[in-house]
Motif scaffolding. Sequence first.
Motif, mmCIF file in Angstrom:
data_model
loop_
_atom_site.group_PDB
_atom_site.id
_atom_site.type_symbol
_atom_site.label_atom_id
_atom_site.label_comp_id
_atom_site.label_asym_id
_atom_site.label_seq_id
_atom_site.Cartn_x
_atom_site.Cartn_y
_atom_site.Cartn_z
ATOM 1 N N VAL A 76 22.147 27.486 -32.802
ATOM 2 C CA VAL A 76 21.521 26.283 -32.252
ATOM 3 C C VAL A 76 20.306 26.633 -31.384
ATOM 4 O O VAL A 76 19.948 25.892 -30.471
ATOM 5 C CB VAL A 76 22.530 25.410 -31.481
ATOM 6 N N ARG A 77 19.669 27.757 -31.681
ATOM 7 C CA ARG A 77 18.352 28.093 -31.114
ATOM 8 C C ARG A 77 17.348 28.113 -32.274
ATOM 9 O O ARG A 77 16.965 29.181 -32.757
ATOM 10 C CB ARG A 77 18.376 29.452 -30.405
ATOM 11 N N PRO A 78 16.906 26.945 -32.721
ATOM 12 C CA PRO A 78 16.047 26.885 -33.910
ATOM 13 C C PRO A 78 14.569 27.154 -33.642
ATOM 14 O O PRO A 78 13.767 27.154 -34.581
ATOM 15 C CB PRO A 78 16.239 25.441 -34.388
ATOM 16 N N LEU A 79 14.208 27.377 -32.378
ATOM 17 C CA LEU A 79 12.792 27.502 -32.034
ATOM 18 C C LEU A 79 12.357 28.942 -31.781
ATOM 19 O O LEU A 79 11.240 29.175 -31.315
ATOM 20 C CB LEU A 79 12.491 26.654 -30.794
ATOM 21 N N VAL A 80 13.204 29.899 -32.092
ATOM 22 C CA VAL A 80 12.838 31.297 -31.891
ATOM 23 C C VAL A 80 11.637 31.633 -32.779
ATOM 24 O O VAL A 80 11.539 31.191 -33.921
ATOM 25 C CB VAL A 80 14.031 32.227 -32.203
ATOM 26 N N ARG A 81 10.711 32.402 -32.239
ATOM 27 C CA ARG A 81 9.493 32.745 -32.964
ATOM 28 C C ARG A 81 9.671 34.024 -33.769
ATOM 29 O O ARG A 81 10.358 34.954 -33.350
ATOM 30 C CB ARG A 81 8.335 32.931 -31.981
ATOM 31 N N LYS A 82 9.013 34.057 -34.920
ATOM 32 C CA LYS A 82 9.083 35.230 -35.787
ATOM 33 C C LYS A 82 8.613 36.483 -35.057
ATOM 34 O O LYS A 82 9.219 37.557 -35.176
ATOM 35 C CB LYS A 82 8.241 35.006 -37.044
ATOM 36 N N GLU A 83 7.543 36.374 -34.273
ATOM 37 C CA GLU A 83 7.027 37.548 -33.579
ATOM 38 C C GLU A 83 8.004 38.081 -32.535
ATOM 39 O O GLU A 83 8.050 39.279 -32.255
ATOM 40 C CB GLU A 83 5.674 37.271 -32.925
ATOM 41 N N HIS A 84 8.833 37.186 -31.971
ATOM 42 C CA HIS A 84 9.836 37.625 -31.014
ATOM 43 C C HIS A 84 11.016 38.293 -31.715
ATOM 44 O O HIS A 84 11.593 39.255 -31.193
ATOM 45 C CB HIS A 84 10.311 36.452 -30.157
#
Length: 226
Positions: free
Chosen positions: A108-116
Amino acid sequence: MAVSVVLVGAGLGLRMGGSVKKPFLPIHGKPIFLHTIERFSQTDVIGEIILVVGEAEIQFLREQWQDVLDACKVKKIVAGGKKRQNSVYNGLCQTRADAEIVLIHDIVRPLVRKEHIEAVINKVRESHAAILAAPMKATVKEAGSDLRIQRTVPRNNLWMAQTPQGFKRELILKVFDQFQDVDREFTDDAQMVEKAGYPVYIVPGTDENIKITTPEDMRIAEALLK
């Protein structure tokens, strides 16, 4: 270097209210769990995703979403356990034996960035254990049982832990085996690794990587994903 991901979503999600569990709530016409899966499946170095959900949801996912999950590198759907750490362990045991790195992430953390995601992987390659975290911005007060403030905690070195949390596969399985019979609930996977005496490093992230827990979080996520 093979990388596996364990996405954990087996909790009840009671704080959200309603009859639909959090991972299955829609944002812009797509369930939260699918937004999250896509963030990881679009990262080239990730070879597989293990999805950990409640046992009652496994058949539904296979019937309704199997084709989509297959296209998004989801190799297995696993039933969770009594506690979060039991659910994570169930997922870890299903990762490929040749995976050198495992990322553990709240579904339920759908906003994680690819670069992170990639930054955590790179840090694990260097240091064996790393987590994504955001710097503390609020002023933190420590209070007694009567709610009288005891002190203001300096925030310079304080971080809000997030996911993904990444580890060398051999290390994280060793640590989970060590605490398998301990009657204690760990709030995140890094805490267990720290308790075992291994160093864990921070990869700076942002406040956008929220964990959707309340209806207010849903509204924030809808705005950010728009």
